[in-house]
Design a protein around this motif. Sequence first.
Motif, PDB file in Angstrom:
ATOM      1  N   GLY A  84      11.545 -15.142 -24.053  1.00  0.00           N
ATOM      2  CA  GLY A  84      12.474 -15.335 -22.944  1.00  0.00           C
ATOM      3  C   GLY A  84      12.319 -14.197 -21.949  1.00  0.00           C
ATOM      4  O   GLY A  84      12.746 -13.075 -22.227  1.00  0.00           O
ATOM      5  N   LEU A  85      11.697 -14.484 -20.804  1.00  0.00           N
ATOM      6  CA  LEU A  85      11.356 -13.428 -19.847  1.00  0.00           C
ATOM      7  C   LEU A  85      12.147 -13.550 -18.548  1.00  0.00           C
ATOM      8  O   LEU A  85      11.623 -13.323 -17.459  1.00  0.00           O
ATOM      9  N   GLY A  86      13.408 -13.916 -18.673  1.00  0.00           N
ATOM     10  CA  GLY A  86      14.278 -13.987 -17.512  1.00  0.00           C
ATOM     11  C   GLY A  86      14.866 -12.636 -17.166  1.00  0.00           C
ATOM     12  O   GLY A  86      14.353 -11.583 -17.568  1.00  0.00           O
ATOM     13  N   LEU A  87      15.953 -12.642 -16.420  1.00  0.00           N
ATOM     14  CA  LEU A  87      16.612 -11.404 -15.991  1.00  0.00           C
ATOM     15  C   LEU A  87      17.018 -10.537 -17.177  1.00  0.00           C
ATOM     16  O   LEU A  87      16.736  -9.331 -17.205  1.00  0.00           O
ATOM     17  N   ILE A  88      17.694 -11.132 -18.163  1.00  0.00           N
ATOM     18  CA  ILE A  88      18.216 -10.354 -19.289  1.00  0.00           C
ATOM     19  C   ILE A  88      17.083  -9.855 -20.172  1.00  0.00           C
ATOM     20  O   ILE A  88      17.004  -8.663 -20.504  1.00  0.00           O
ATOM     21  N   GLY A  89      16.185 -10.762 -20.576  1.00  0.00           N
ATOM     22  CA  GLY A  89      15.062 -10.351 -21.422  1.00  0.00           C
ATOM     23  C   GLY A  89      14.199  -9.306 -20.745  1.00  0.00           C
ATOM     24  O   GLY A  89      13.802  -8.313 -21.363  1.00  0.00           O
ATOM     25  N   GLY A  90      13.890  -9.519 -19.467  1.00  0.00           N
ATOM     26  CA  GLY A  90      13.066  -8.562 -18.731  1.00  0.00           C
ATOM     27  C   GLY A  90      13.723  -7.204 -18.617  1.00  0.00           C
ATOM     28  O   GLY A  90      13.066  -6.161 -18.751  1.00  0.00           O
ATOM     29  N   SER A  91      15.031  -7.180 -18.375  1.00  0.00           N
ATOM     30  CA  SER A  91      15.751  -5.905 -18.241  1.00  0.00           C
ATOM     31  C   SER A  91      15.795  -5.152 -19.561  1.00  0.00           C
ATOM     32  O   SER A  91      15.661  -3.921 -19.596  1.00  0.00           O
ATOM     33  N   ILE A  92      15.979  -5.881 -20.679  1.00  0.00           N
ATOM     34  CA  ILE A  92      15.966  -5.224 -21.992  1.00  0.00           C
ATOM     35  C   ILE A  92      14.581  -4.645 -22.268  1.00  0.00           C
ATOM     36  O   ILE A  92      14.453  -3.513 -22.758  1.00  0.00           O
ATOM     37  N   ALA A  93      13.545  -5.399 -21.937  1.00  0.00           N
ATOM     38  CA  ALA A  93      12.179  -4.913 -22.159  1.00  0.00           C
ATOM     39  C   ALA A  93      11.944  -3.615 -21.384  1.00  0.00           C
ATOM     40  O   ALA A  93      11.362  -2.653 -21.914  1.00  0.00           O
ATOM     41  N   MET A  94      12.391  -3.563 -20.149  1.00  0.00           N
ATOM     42  CA  MET A  94      12.204  -2.358 -19.334  1.00  0.00           C
ATOM     43  C   MET A  94      12.970  -1.176 -19.920  1.00  0.00           C
ATOM     44  O   MET A  94      12.485  -0.042 -19.916  1.00  0.00           O
ATOM     45  N   ALA A  95      14.168  -1.444 -20.432  1.00  0.00           N
ATOM     46  CA  ALA A  95      14.965  -0.374 -21.038  1.00  0.00           C
ATOM     47  C   ALA A  95      14.320   0.129 -22.328  1.00  0.00           C
ATOM     48  O   ALA A  95      14.307   1.338 -22.599  1.00  0.00           O
ATOM     49  N   VAL A  96      13.760  -0.786 -23.117  1.00  0.00           N
ATOM     50  CA  VAL A  96      13.075  -0.397 -24.358  1.00  0.00           C
ATOM     51  C   VAL A  96      11.856   0.459 -24.040  1.00  0.00           C
ATOM     52  O   VAL A  96      11.602   1.496 -24.686  1.00  0.00           O
ATOM     53  N   LYS A  97      11.074   0.060 -23.037  1.00  0.00           N
ATOM     54  CA  LYS A  97       9.852   0.793 -22.693  1.00  0.00           C
ATOM     55  C   LYS A  97      10.158   2.192 -22.160  1.00  0.00           C
ATOM     56  O   LYS A  97       9.325   3.091 -22.251  1.00  0.00           O
ATOM     57  N   LYS A  98      11.354   2.375 -21.594  1.00  0.00           N
ATOM     58  CA  LYS A  98      11.741   3.692 -21.085  1.00  0.00           C
ATOM     59  C   LYS A  98      11.830   4.726 -22.196  1.00  0.00           C
ATOM     60  O   LYS A  98      11.569   5.907 -21.986  1.00  0.00           O
ATOM     61  N   GLU A  99      12.222   4.272 -23.388  1.00  0.00           N
ATOM     62  CA  GLU A  99      12.516   5.192 -24.482  1.00  0.00           C
ATOM     63  C   GLU A  99      11.511   5.136 -25.624  1.00  0.00           C
ATOM     64  O   GLU A  99      11.517   6.014 -26.487  1.00  0.00           O
ATOM     65  N   HIS A 100      10.669   4.117 -25.661  1.00  0.00           N
ATOM     66  CA  HIS A 100       9.794   3.944 -26.809  1.00  0.00           C
ATOM     67  C   HIS A 100       8.351   3.685 -26.388  1.00  0.00           C
ATOM     68  O   HIS A 100       8.100   2.918 -25.455  1.00  0.00           O
ATOM     69  N   GLU A 101       7.443   4.320 -27.097  1.00  0.00           N
ATOM     70  CA  GLU A 101       6.011   4.034 -26.929  1.00  0.00           C
ATOM     71  C   GLU A 101       5.708   2.810 -27.786  1.00  0.00           C
ATOM     72  O   GLU A 101       5.555   2.912 -29.001  1.00  0.00           O
ATOM     73  N   CYS A 102       5.677   1.656 -27.164  1.00  0.00           N
ATOM     74  CA  CYS A 102       5.497   0.427 -27.926  1.00  0.00           C
ATOM     75  C   CYS A 102       4.747  -0.595 -27.082  1.00  0.00           C
ATOM     76  O   CYS A 102       4.601  -0.440 -25.863  1.00  0.00           O
ATOM     77  N   ILE A 103       4.286  -1.627 -27.741  1.00  0.00           N
ATOM     78  CA  ILE A 103       3.633  -2.746 -27.064  1.00  0.00           C
ATOM     79  C   ILE A 103       4.601  -3.912 -27.072  1.00  0.00           C
ATOM     80  O   ILE A 103       5.077  -4.339 -28.126  1.00  0.00           O
ATOM     81  N   ILE A 104       4.926  -4.420 -25.878  1.00  0.00           N
ATOM     82  CA  ILE A 104       5.844  -5.546 -25.770  1.00  0.00           C
ATOM     83  C   ILE A 104       5.040  -6.805 -25.475  1.00  0.00           C
ATOM     84  O   ILE A 104       4.321  -6.888 -24.478  1.00  0.00           O
ATOM     85  N   VAL A 105       5.156  -7.766 -26.370  1.00  0.00           N
ATOM     86  CA  VAL A 105       4.456  -9.050 -26.243  1.00  0.00           C
ATOM     87  C   VAL A 105       5.475 -10.086 -25.778  1.00  0.00           C
ATOM     88  O   VAL A 105       6.508 -10.272 -26.422  1.00  0.00           O
ATOM     89  N   GLY A 106       5.198 -10.736 -24.659  1.00  0.00           N
ATOM     90  CA  GLY A 106       6.149 -11.670 -24.085  1.00  0.00           C
ATOM     91  C   GLY A 106       5.750 -13.118 -24.249  1.00  0.00           C
ATOM     92  O   GLY A 106       4.569 -13.454 -24.388  1.00  0.00           O
ATOM     93  N   ASN A 107       6.774 -13.970 -24.227  1.00  0.00           N
ATOM     94  CA  ASN A 107       6.555 -15.414 -24.275  1.00  0.00           C
ATOM     95  C   ASN A 107       7.704 -16.080 -23.534  1.00  0.00           C
ATOM     96  O   ASN A 107       8.858 -15.665 -23.652  1.00  0.00           O
ATOM     97  N   ASP A 108       7.391 -17.109 -22.745  1.00  0.00           N
ATOM     98  CA  ASP A 108       8.433 -17.813 -22.011  1.00  0.00           C
ATOM     99  C   ASP A 108       8.005 -19.263 -21.812  1.00  0.00           C
ATOM    100  O   ASP A 108       6.804 -19.572 -21.742  1.00  0.00           O
TER     101      ASP A 108
END
Length: 366
Positions: free
Chosen positions: A9-33
Amino acid sequence: MKKRVLLIGLGLIGGSIAMAVKKEHECIIVGNDISPDHENLAKRLQIVDEISNDLEKEAAAADLIILATPVEETERLLDWFASFENPPKALITDVGSTKSKIMEKAQKLQDQGIHFIGGHPMAGSHKSGPGSAKAHLFENAFYMITPTPSTQDDQINELKEWLKGTHAKFIVMDAEKHDLLTGVVSHFPHVVAASLVRQVEQYAHSHAQINDLAAGGFKDITRIASSSPAMWKDIIKHNKENILHLIDEWAYEMEHVKDLVKSGNDQGLYDYFSGAKTYRDALPIKAKGAITSFYDLYVDIIDDIGVISRVTSILAENKLSITNIRVIEAREDIYGVLRISFQSEDDRDSAKESLEELQFTTYIAM
């Protein structure tokens, strides 16, 4: 190796959470929509690092799975995960506005090794899609967390750690209490707003002036009736029992008001409105509650060619995005009022400062 996050789910909410996670964590985010356009845009904006349609493979490799999907789709995905030969071991969370039915399903799936903690970030925007996602969307907003009775404290702490980049205020409660409280302050008010609009619509058929008169304050107090019909259909269905109980209570309240009006009870009517005003005025001013706030700035404008263009140019020069703009009143020889809506309080304050530096008169509230 970097940890992996699967975001469905890559809408407003999912995208915003992903951006917040990337701010604090060195991780790979895999998306699907479900929308290829959302997938492509999220990848271009670097909201996600990869796009994948092999969800079984990605779920098996993930350390965290975020379901930023409608409630019914979240339920379907949980059942689907449970059907895997090797169900995912990752911590799974969601963003749904109702929790009881999801948490009932999650509890049943725990025996299969699926660890699910419900989530509900109580913030949003008047815009949608990954292009509107912001890492600070949830800053100082309430983020509800609904564990199952068997969820361990370390799992709750793990979820909070993943989400710390949201800078939200985490509140942990059971699903039933969550649905009751959000029903009272969010779900039922949407029903009331929609019903008020429908009532006015009935009069508009026989009174042509209704639409003009409703364009002012009435339109403001019923803004939430413009929310997504599909989303609210699902929310009301999933919080059915609480909504029915609240409708009954509302009917009882209206009978009380009806009695006051019938009797012409001067003191009773005064006390009714006074009590409502006292409680409302005591509510926190800057807190982000269950319903998305509207950040409006009012600007005095003279009846002059190009004045609105000048205002919007000043905002554009200061990189301030607006969500809505409307002339409330503008007649010859008097000042008009321009109402400009912003996505955040900071944007509104910056706009106020920028306009006042150029001698515009502005107000936060009218």
